[in-house]
Write a protein that holds these residues in place. Structure first.
Motif, PDB file in Angstrom:
ATOM      1  N   LEU A 166       3.529 -12.065 -12.126  1.00  0.00           N
ATOM      2  CA  LEU A 166       4.757 -12.856 -12.143  1.00  0.00           C
ATOM      3  C   LEU A 166       4.982 -13.475 -13.514  1.00  0.00           C
ATOM      4  O   LEU A 166       6.112 -13.492 -14.024  1.00  0.00           O
ATOM      5  N   GLN A 167       3.928 -13.959 -14.137  1.00  0.00           N
ATOM      6  CA  GLN A 167       4.038 -14.570 -15.461  1.00  0.00           C
ATOM      7  C   GLN A 167       4.500 -13.549 -16.505  1.00  0.00           C
ATOM      8  O   GLN A 167       5.345 -13.854 -17.358  1.00  0.00           O
ATOM      9  N   LYS A 168       3.979 -12.338 -16.446  1.00  0.00           N
ATOM     10  CA  LYS A 168       4.296 -11.314 -17.443  1.00  0.00           C
ATOM     11  C   LYS A 168       5.633 -10.624 -17.198  1.00  0.00           C
ATOM     12  O   LYS A 168       6.351 -10.281 -18.144  1.00  0.00           O
ATOM     13  N   ASN A 169       5.972 -10.411 -15.918  1.00  0.00           N
ATOM     14  CA  ASN A 169       7.131  -9.571 -15.595  1.00  0.00           C
ATOM     15  C   ASN A 169       8.282 -10.299 -14.913  1.00  0.00           C
ATOM     16  O   ASN A 169       9.342  -9.705 -14.711  1.00  0.00           O
ATOM     17  N   TYR A 170       8.062 -11.547 -14.517  1.00  0.00           N
ATOM     18  CA  TYR A 170       9.091 -12.333 -13.833  1.00  0.00           C
ATOM     19  C   TYR A 170       9.546 -11.634 -12.546  1.00  0.00           C
ATOM     20  O   TYR A 170      10.715 -11.659 -12.180  1.00  0.00           O
ATOM     21  N   GLN A 171       8.587 -11.013 -11.855  1.00  0.00           N
ATOM     22  CA  GLN A 171       8.915 -10.258 -10.651  1.00  0.00           C
ATOM     23  C   GLN A 171       7.927 -10.557  -9.526  1.00  0.00           C
ATOM     24  O   GLN A 171       6.741 -10.812  -9.770  1.00  0.00           O
ATOM     25  N   LEU A 172       8.439 -10.485  -8.287  1.00  0.00           N
ATOM     26  CA  LEU A 172       7.627 -10.477  -7.074  1.00  0.00           C
ATOM     27  C   LEU A 172       7.750  -9.089  -6.461  1.00  0.00           C
ATOM     28  O   LEU A 172       8.865  -8.556  -6.340  1.00  0.00           O
ATOM     29  N   CYS A 173       6.617  -8.505  -6.077  1.00  0.00           N
ATOM     30  CA  CYS A 173       6.631  -7.126  -5.589  1.00  0.00           C
ATOM     31  C   CYS A 173       5.861  -7.002  -4.277  1.00  0.00           C
ATOM     32  O   CYS A 173       4.929  -7.771  -4.009  1.00  0.00           O
ATOM     33  N   CYS A 174       6.243  -6.003  -3.483  1.00  0.00           N
ATOM     34  CA  CYS A 174       5.488  -5.662  -2.281  1.00  0.00           C
ATOM     35  C   CYS A 174       5.827  -4.228  -1.893  1.00  0.00           C
ATOM     36  O   CYS A 174       6.803  -3.647  -2.391  1.00  0.00           O
ATOM     37  N   SER A 175       4.998  -3.649  -1.015  1.00  0.00           N
ATOM     38  CA  SER A 175       5.231  -2.292  -0.523  1.00  0.00           C
ATOM     39  C   SER A 175       4.937  -2.238   0.968  1.00  0.00           C
ATOM     40  O   SER A 175       4.073  -2.971   1.464  1.00  0.00           O
ATOM     41  N   PHE A 176       5.656  -1.357   1.663  1.00  0.00           N
ATOM     42  CA  PHE A 176       5.457  -1.203   3.105  1.00  0.00           C
ATOM     43  C   PHE A 176       5.201   0.264   3.437  1.00  0.00           C
ATOM     44  O   PHE A 176       5.863   1.156   2.896  1.00  0.00           O
ATOM     45  N   GLU A 177       4.272   0.481   4.350  1.00  0.00           N
ATOM     46  CA  GLU A 177       3.947   1.824   4.814  1.00  0.00           C
ATOM     47  C   GLU A 177       4.571   2.052   6.190  1.00  0.00           C
ATOM     48  O   GLU A 177       4.195   1.402   7.162  1.00  0.00           O
ATOM     49  N   VAL A 178       5.525   2.978   6.247  1.00  0.00           N
ATOM     50  CA  VAL A 178       6.125   3.378   7.519  1.00  0.00           C
ATOM     51  C   VAL A 178       5.486   4.709   7.917  1.00  0.00           C
ATOM     52  O   VAL A 178       5.543   5.672   7.146  1.00  0.00           O
ATOM     53  N   PRO A 179       4.866   4.782   9.091  1.00  0.00           N
ATOM     54  CA  PRO A 179       4.207   6.028   9.494  1.00  0.00           C
ATOM     55  C   PRO A 179       5.131   7.237   9.393  1.00  0.00           C
ATOM     56  O   PRO A 179       6.299   7.179   9.793  1.00  0.00           O
ATOM     57  N   ASP A 180       4.605   8.318   8.795  1.00  0.00           N
ATOM     58  CA  ASP A 180       5.297   9.611   8.680  1.00  0.00           C
ATOM     59  C   ASP A 180       6.500   9.598   7.748  1.00  0.00           C
ATOM     60  O   ASP A 180       7.276  10.563   7.719  1.00  0.00           O
ATOM     61  N   SER A 181       6.698   8.528   6.975  1.00  0.00           N
ATOM     62  CA  SER A 181       7.800   8.516   6.014  1.00  0.00           C
ATOM     63  C   SER A 181       7.376   9.223   4.726  1.00  0.00           C
ATOM     64  O   SER A 181       6.201   9.517   4.516  1.00  0.00           O
ATOM     65  N   ALA A 182       8.350   9.464   3.835  1.00  0.00           N
ATOM     66  CA  ALA A 182       8.083  10.216   2.603  1.00  0.00           C
ATOM     67  C   ALA A 182       7.179   9.455   1.643  1.00  0.00           C
ATOM     68  O   ALA A 182       6.551  10.043   0.771  1.00  0.00           O
ATOM     69  N   GLY A 183       7.085   8.150   1.799  1.00  0.00           N
ATOM     70  CA  GLY A 183       6.248   7.335   0.909  1.00  0.00           C
ATOM     71  C   GLY A 183       6.464   5.867   1.202  1.00  0.00           C
ATOM     72  O   GLY A 183       7.306   5.494   2.037  1.00  0.00           O
ATOM     73  N   PRO A 184       5.720   4.995   0.534  1.00  0.00           N
ATOM     74  CA  PRO A 184       5.888   3.563   0.750  1.00  0.00           C
ATOM     75  C   PRO A 184       7.266   3.074   0.303  1.00  0.00           C
ATOM     76  O   PRO A 184       7.851   3.604  -0.641  1.00  0.00           O
TER      77      PRO A 184
END
Length: 452
Positions: free
Chosen positions: A278-296
């Motif tokens: 957050l200090q370096k990029n000024y961003q909050l990030c997250c990822s979610f895994e949906v079963p059988d989807s193309a990717g997070p």
């Protein structure tokens, strides 16, 4: 002591589906009904107990009690756990004290530490807390002081919304085999979802959110040791967990937050790393895994630009030789005619800089991808929404409302229609259609005729 009570109790009531309690006893009522369903609905009990490492087999017996007073307990009137769960198999017995909160009530650290001591003195295995606070996993308690405690008694945590999500998925996916148990669980679903219970999702960022955004907008540097950063990250983690539960209920499958191993094992390390990011990029990030989807599903909240980005990254299909053909493969998967705020970032081999176009640009003229990259072939794509929120970004309620709208909208309109490319299965060679074609004699003959 009543004969029906376990030996460790001097007082307690078997949990009831219909507890006779005053209208002000919201916590006690919710606890009793939940623990009764844990006992009486097999699949529900199995799923919840599995999250704290316990298996419910066919011969497993579960008992639960409310308003318990243990034998080795000082000042019982002020030190009374809300519940006790006992799981018994043919070889062992496992017990957990339960502490619940509803509405705005938070888990009390001192209270939990007293229950840890009670558990230790009575050979009880753990403490389970339940509240409107969210935990990424039951093993990663949302209260930092509880995580950092030196006590050897583990404390697990269920949010009420995670319990509601389990009931929702079991009912809508028709996983309850017994009709009576299905009716009971549906009533629990109805009870937990009613506003009168005081059970709700995460709905606002803290006051420190506006302070941090003002600092960034005026060119200030983020101090990772500040109270504001800690408060914002704690709330961000509450929201990302709630969002995973929202996606679970919307898709009918268990959607998990995707974390690297060291962050799953150590929430404190996760916070430390995210503070630096957050200090370096000024961003909050997250990822979610949906079963059988193309990717997070990857989500970025950018404090400088006041935008929310939601996207998925796909590997380019290797059986298409040109970038144009690979882009067309991707565009065919996007069903909408025209979408504002949808962009495609094209990743190139080596250190070559990524290029980016709007979906509408590429749909009108796919040939523009080759500009400046004529002798290169793309290796992958990031397909994403970029929504500029402006003043709504810094508003505690609106930020949460918008992110909980944009992420499911992206997955519904774009992400759920994307397919990851897979290398085709190998074919049998035309000159090797029978076992005789690959026999030792045939291989010898082929080797004799071999020429470079």
């Amino acid at each position: 002591m009543d004969s029906h009570l376990p030996n460790i109790l001097i007082q307690g009531e078997s949990s009831r589906l219909f507890p006779v309690l005053s209208m002000n006893s919201k916590e006690a009522r919710a606890t009793s009904i939940l623990l009764a369903c844990l006992v009486f609905v097999d699949e529900f009990g199995a799923q919840l107990l599995a999250t704290v490492g316990q298996k419910r087999g066919k011969l497993t017996k579960i008992k639960s009690f409310t308003e318990v007073v243990l034998k080795d307990q000082n000042e019982p009137s002020s030190n009374r756990p809300d519940g006790l769960v006992i799981l018994t198999t043919s070889t062992r017995e496992w017990m957990a004290l339960v502490e619940t909160k509803v509405g705005n009530s938070k888990i009390n650290v001192e209270q939990v530490e007293r229950y840890r001591t009670l558990a230790k003195n009575n050979d009880i295995d753990c403490v389970i807390t339940i509240s409107n606070q969210f935990a990424t996993t039951p093993h990663n308690h949302p209260v930092q002081e509880i995580r950092k405690s030196k006590s050897k008694i583990p404390v697990y945590h269920w949010s009420w919304m995670s319990v509601l999500t389990v009931t929702e998925l079991l009912v809508i996916n028709k996983e309850i085999t017994d009709e009576t148990q299905l009716i009971l669980l549906n009533e629990l679903r109805r009870f937990l979802s009613h506003e009168s219970t005081g059970i709700r999702g995460f709905d606002r960022m803290p006051k420190e959110w506006a302070i941090l955004n003002k600092l960034v907008s005026t060119g200030g540097e983020i101090d990772i040791k500040s109270h504001e950063v800690q408060a914002v990250l704690d709330s961000w983690h509450q929201e990302t967990r709630d969002l995973s539960l929202i996606l679970s209920r919307m898709t009918g499958v268990h959607v998990k937050e995707k974390l690297i191993r060291k962050h799953l094992q150590s929430p404190n390390q996760r916070i430390k790393d995210e503070k630096i990011f957050l200090q370096k990029n000024y961003q909050l990030c997250c990822s979610f895994e949906v079963p059988d989807s193309a990717g997070p599903i990857q989500v970025v909240a950018d404090l400088r630009r006041r935008t929310i980005e939601v996207g998925m990254t796909l590997k380019a299909p290797e059986d298409r030789k040109s970038t144009k053909a690979r882009i067309n493969w991707l565009l065919r998967q996007i069903k909408s005619e025209e979408i504002e705020d949808l962009f495609i970032r094209i990743n190139w081999p080596g250190s070559s800089v990524s290029t980016q176009f709007s979906y509408n640009q590429l749909k009108d003229d796919v040939a523009i991808v080759g500009e400046g990259k004529k002798h290169m072939v793309s290796k992958g794509f990031h397909v994403f929404y970029s929504k500029r929120l402006g003043p709504r970004f810094i508003q505690a309620n609106n930020f949460i409302m918008d992110i909980e709208t944009i992420v499911p909208e992206y997955y519904s309109n774009i992400g759920s229609n994307l397919s990851a490319w897979k290398k085709p299965a190998p074919k049998i060679h035309k000159d090797r259609t029978s076992p005789e074609d690959v026999s030792p004699d045939a291989i010898t003959e082929e080797a004799d005729l071999f020429q470079v």
